[in-house]
Write a protein that holds these residues in place. Structure first.
Motif, short mmCIF file in Angstrom:
data_model
loop_
_atom_site.label_atom_id
_atom_site.label_comp_id
_atom_site.label_asym_id
_atom_site.label_seq_id
_atom_site.Cartn_x
_atom_site.Cartn_y
_atom_site.Cartn_z
N ALA A 125 0.94 -0.64 0.10
CA ALA A 125 -0.05 -0.15 0.30
C ALA A 125 1.00 1.18 -0.16
N ILE A 126 0.56 2.23 -0.66
CA ILE A 126 1.43 3.75 -1.29
C ILE A 126 0.48 4.55 -1.23
N ALA A 127 0.91 5.48 -0.19
CA ALA A 127 0.12 6.02 0.14
C ALA A 127 0.36 7.70 -0.43
N ILE A 128 -0.65 8.86 -1.63
CA ILE A 128 -0.51 9.39 -2.45
C ILE A 128 -0.29 10.55 -1.61
N SER A 129 0.01 12.08 -1.96
CA SER A 129 -0.68 13.18 -1.48
C SER A 129 -1.86 13.81 -2.30
N ASN A 130 -3.17 13.92 -2.11
CA ASN A 130 -3.27 14.84 -3.25
C ASN A 130 -4.26 14.33 -3.76
N LEU A 131 -4.48 12.73 -3.41
CA LEU A 131 -4.62 11.36 -4.57
C LEU A 131 -6.23 11.93 -4.54
N PRO A 132 -7.06 12.10 -4.86
CA PRO A 132 -8.61 12.41 -5.26
C PRO A 132 -9.32 10.93 -4.54
N ALA A 133 -10.17 11.14 -3.56
CA ALA A 133 -10.58 10.18 -2.86
C ALA A 133 -11.24 9.35 -3.55
N CYS A 134 -12.13 9.31 -4.33
CA CYS A 134 -12.40 8.48 -5.45
C CYS A 134 -11.15 7.52 -6.08
N LEU A 135 -10.20 7.65 -5.94
CA LEU A 135 -8.99 6.69 -6.38
C LEU A 135 -7.83 5.67 -5.05
N SER A 136 -8.79 6.75 -4.02
CA SER A 136 -8.32 5.94 -2.80
C SER A 136 -8.63 4.49 -3.14
N GLY A 137 -8.01 3.45 -2.54
CA GLY A 137 -8.15 1.70 -2.83
C GLY A 137 -8.08 1.44 -3.40
N THR A 138 -7.44 2.91 -5.08
CA THR A 138 -7.12 1.93 -6.68
C THR A 138 -6.31 0.78 -6.73
N LYS A 139 -6.13 -0.52 -7.31
CA LYS A 139 -5.00 -1.24 -7.73
C LYS A 139 -4.41 -1.48 -8.80
N ILE A 140 -3.00 -0.80 -8.94
CA ILE A 140 -2.23 -0.88 -9.84
C ILE A 140 -1.11 -1.76 -10.04
N VAL A 141 -1.30 -2.94 -11.34
CA VAL A 141 -0.35 -4.20 -11.05
C VAL A 141 1.12 -3.70 -11.58
N GLN A 142 2.24 -3.37 -11.49
CA GLN A 142 3.43 -3.45 -12.15
C GLN A 142 4.70 -5.04 -12.16
#
Length: 273
Positions: A13-30
């Motif tokens: 889990a990685i915290a992003i400053s100013n991340l829009p609330a609607c994107l909190s919990g978004t999953k990205i696969v690398q």
């Protein structure tokens, strides 16, 4: 063929400053460093990685370079495999150093992957998750086209951004700008990891000092690993680089002597506010 360890999923889990609330919990696969050439990555390992990625049900998949090794010919077959990736907002990537040998390879890879729905970003910004989060793709750090200033300075300062940059060494240059999260590969995690000590390659400076100077250039493992990257402290996992964050994926492909205590990786990143 090099036999590697089973693919391991790393969840972070990685915290992003100013991340829009609607994107909190978004999953990205690398995914990273496929080196798809019939030698360094088996179809079984690749298919397992794709299966694990799909099981994560990500909003976005990113692939951070070295799709091939030194010949673009396998890209058509690789594209057929990658077309099986499932993502709600698409698959994006950047090129690595091996994708640019020879110079014409890069265009063939970009065109080939486009057929599979994989969009390579080359000094470009995309907004697959909406206008509240920029996804930036840079050319390989060793490419003369690596020019981050224009692309990063085109993004408003307040806007969070994730940067795809194959070589983690680029993090030192990118400290000049806001980079909420840099995703890299390139190192293969060091490939050989010694329990309680870390990647063997990080110990090479001490080992090489005990090897006569006249012999060092004749020992490929010592010579070649020293060229791969300068910052082996960033060989895998999460790192804070001044105000920026860096995550380095261990990759899927491999080189001799293969992987020991360093399994190929699928990273599942969950964004948080």
């Amino acid at each position: 063929m090099i036999i590697s360890e089973p693919v391991k999923v790393e969840n972070i889990a990685i915290a992003i400053s100013n991340l829009p609330a609607c994107l909190s919990g978004t999953k990205i696969v690398q995914l990273s460093d496929l080196h798809y050439d019939g030698i360094r990555l088996s179809d079984d390992t690749l298919n397992r990685a794709i299966e694990l990625s799909n099981e994560a049900n990500p909003e976005l998949v990113v692939i951070t370079g070295d799709f091939v090794t030194d010949d673009p010919t396998p890209i058509a077959k690789l594209a057929r495999h990658l077309s099986q990736l499932r993502s709600k907002s698409g698959v994006f990537g950047c090129l690595g150093n091996h994708d640019l040998i020879p110079d014409s390879t890069g265009r063939r890879i970009i065109d080939g992957l486009k057929q599979a729905g994989v969009e390579i970003l080359w000094n470009q910004v995309a907004y697959p998750l909406g206008s509240g989060l920029a996804i930036v793709g840079l050319p390989d750090f060793w490419s003369p086209e690596f020019k981050p200033a224009p692309v990063l300075e085109s993004i408003p300062d307040r806007l969070p951004r994730i940067v795809l940059s194959h070589n983690p060494d680029s993090a030192k240059v990118l400290k000049r700008w806001r980079v909420d999260l840099q995703l890299s590969g390139h190192t293969h995690g060091g490939q050989v990891v010694i329990p309680n000590y870390g990647p063997l390659v990080s110990l090479l400076p001490k080992i090489s000092r005990k090897v006569p100077r006249s012999l060092r250039n004749h020992l490929p493992y010592i010579r070649d690993c020293a060229k791969v990257t300068k910052n082996w402290k960033w060989s895998e996992g999460w790192h804070q680089v001044d105000r920026n964050q860096l995550y380095v994926n261990r990759g899927l492909g491999s080189y001799l002597p293969g992987r020991i205590n360093c399994p190929p990786e699928v990273t599942v990143i969950t964004l948080e506010q």
